[in-house]
Design an enzyme around this catalytic site. Structure first.
Site, PDB file in Angstrom:
ATOM      1  NE  ARG A  20       3.275   0.844 -26.947  1.00  9.46           N
ATOM      2  CZ  ARG A  20       2.787   1.987 -27.416  1.00  9.46           C
ATOM      3  NH1 ARG A  20       3.421   3.122 -27.153  1.00  9.46           N
ATOM      4  NH2 ARG A  20       1.700   2.016 -28.146  1.00  9.46           N
ATOM      5  NE  ARG A  23      -0.550   2.183 -24.609  1.00  6.80           N
ATOM      6  CZ  ARG A  23      -0.971   2.014 -25.859  1.00  6.80           C
ATOM      7  NH1 ARG A  23      -0.927   3.023 -26.717  1.00  6.80           N
ATOM      8  NH2 ARG A  23      -1.428   0.851 -26.263  1.00  6.80           N
ATOM      9  CB  CYS A  40      -7.898  16.016 -25.152  1.00  8.88           C
ATOM     10  SG  CYS A  40      -6.805  15.801 -26.566  1.00  8.88           S
ATOM     11  CG  ASN A 149      -2.424   3.966 -35.342  1.00  8.75           C
ATOM     12  OD1 ASN A 149      -2.075   3.502 -36.425  1.00  8.75           O
ATOM     13  ND2 ASN A 149      -1.739   3.759 -34.232  1.00  8.75           N
ATOM     14  CB  SER A 157      -4.974   5.242 -27.063  1.00 11.83           C
ATOM     15  OG  SER A 157      -3.808   6.024 -27.235  1.00 11.83           O
ATOM     16  CG  HIS A 162      -2.435  11.575 -32.472  1.00 15.31           C
ATOM     17  ND1 HIS A 162      -3.729  11.304 -32.094  1.00 15.31           N
ATOM     18  CD2 HIS A 162      -1.723  10.442 -32.227  1.00 15.31           C
ATOM     19  CE1 HIS A 162      -3.801  10.057 -31.630  1.00 15.31           C
ATOM     20  NE2 HIS A 162      -2.597   9.511 -31.711  1.00 15.31           N
ATOM     21  CD  GLN A 164       1.584   6.916 -32.355  1.00 20.84           C
ATOM     22  OE1 GLN A 164       2.470   6.448 -31.636  1.00 20.84           O
ATOM     23  NE2 GLN A 164       0.383   6.365 -32.447  1.00 20.84           N
ATOM     24  CB  CYS A 195       8.278   3.997 -62.222  1.00 20.45           C
ATOM     25  SG  CYS A 195       9.130   5.295 -61.291  1.00 20.45           S
TER      26      CYS A 195
END
Length: 328
Positions: A20, A23, A40, A149, A157, A162, A164, A195
């Protein structure tokens, strides 16, 4: 491949995911993070920039698709095989087998969930439900989480709206703590804790933000951050994926997000769907719910060191402010 490593002291699992850090957005300045339509990968006409879709909800004949679910290009959890415990000296680890998907909420780059048509918003909720139901058949997955997010400071990012989905081979620490707490409350008092919370918030009203026939929106009594909101169904249901009211939820959730947007001028936020773990021994004690966490405060050394949050806005004050918002 990324790994799950377990802290010997707390029992908390951590994902070590070197992939990651590749990215592109991680190496760009903040001004470059918000993608224009031409760059995009989630925009209409640029579908080839994502992995092949897992699911597509079509729109009207000849029109654009409504919802598109694709594998995350930079997944935190991935791969085939079984999540087998291994030892590295005194430490425990296992491969981060799981699922990490992106739910693109529409082909339009600028229309957020709160502003979608009612029909479109319902299809987003139905996509959540369908993917959760399908992954419930995967015996490797112990817990599946839907989260959103919104805004850079909340971890987004890409600007295109969107959500996830993450499917874990174990139950995350915080989810296990929440599940155990619900079990203890039911054992001691004989009722579901959510409840009981709904009942008190409706009666007391000071932290109630909104309600309808199906749902309650309130500022939690022990809110961790300013303007934290909790959305809980009135009907006791353990699993989000088994709910049968996507239209009612979509309508109520959109109202909640519009309240937040109007009151705080489109803040960044995290939205998290909490559902019962796949093989929960105490499923009857669990009650699915949604957390909405505006990112208007910073978590610093006090919180990291103590585990205690300092909230500078009382939930009663936040609820009053949000309750008084005029929705068009």
């Amino acid at each position: 491949m990324s790994q799950l490593r377990r802290c010997l002291v707390s029992g908390r699992w951590v994902i070590i995911s070197p992939k990651r850090d590749a990215r592109p957005v991680d190496f760009q300045c903040p001004a470059d993070i918000v993608n224009g339509r031409d760059r995009c990968p989630f925009c209409l006409g640029q579908e080839e920039k994502t992995p092949p879709p897992v699911m597509v909800v079509p729109g009207k004949p000849g029109g654009p698709w409504l919802v598109r679910v694709v594998p995350n290009k930079y997944p935190a959890l991935e791969g085939l095989g079984d999540p087998v415990f291994e030892h590295e000296g005194i430490y425990q680890k296992m491969p981060s087998v799981g699922v990490h998907e992106v739910i693109v909420e529409g082909s339009d780059h600028d229309i957020h969930l709160r502003d979608l048509s009612q029909t479109h918003a319902v299809e987003v909720i139905r996509a959540y439900i369908k993917r959760l139901r399908e992954l419930a058949c995967d015996k490797r997955i112990a817990y599946t989480m839907i989260f959103k997010n919104h805004g850079r400071s909340a971890g987004a990012s890409l600007a295109h709206p969107h959500s996830q989905l993450a499917g874990f081979p174990m139950v995350p620490f915080d989810v296990e703590q929440e599940s155990q707490g619900a079990h203890r409350y039911r054992q001691e008092y004989g009722v579901c804790v959510w409840c009981a919370i709904n009942k008190q918030e409706i009666q007391e009203h000071s932290r109630l933000i909104d309600e309808d026939d199906g749902y309650v929106l309130s500022a939690p009594y022990a809110s961790r951050i300013p303007f934290e909101m909790s959305l809980v169904p009135k009907r006791h249901e353990a699993r989000f994926e088994l709910m049968d009211d996507p239209a009612g939820l979509a309508r109520f959730l959109q109202k909640a997000l519009r309240r937040l947007d109007t009151a705080l001028k489109n803040p960044a936020y995290n939205l998290i769907v909490h559902t019962a773990p796949a093989h929960a021994y105490n499923e009857d004690a669990f009650h699915w719910h949604i957390e909405i966490l505006p990112k208007i405060a910073h978590i610093a050394g006090f919180e990291w060191g103590s585990g205690l949050y300092i909230n500078t806005v009382a939930p009663e004050t936040a609820a009053e402010w949000l309750r008084q918002v005029k929705l068009s």
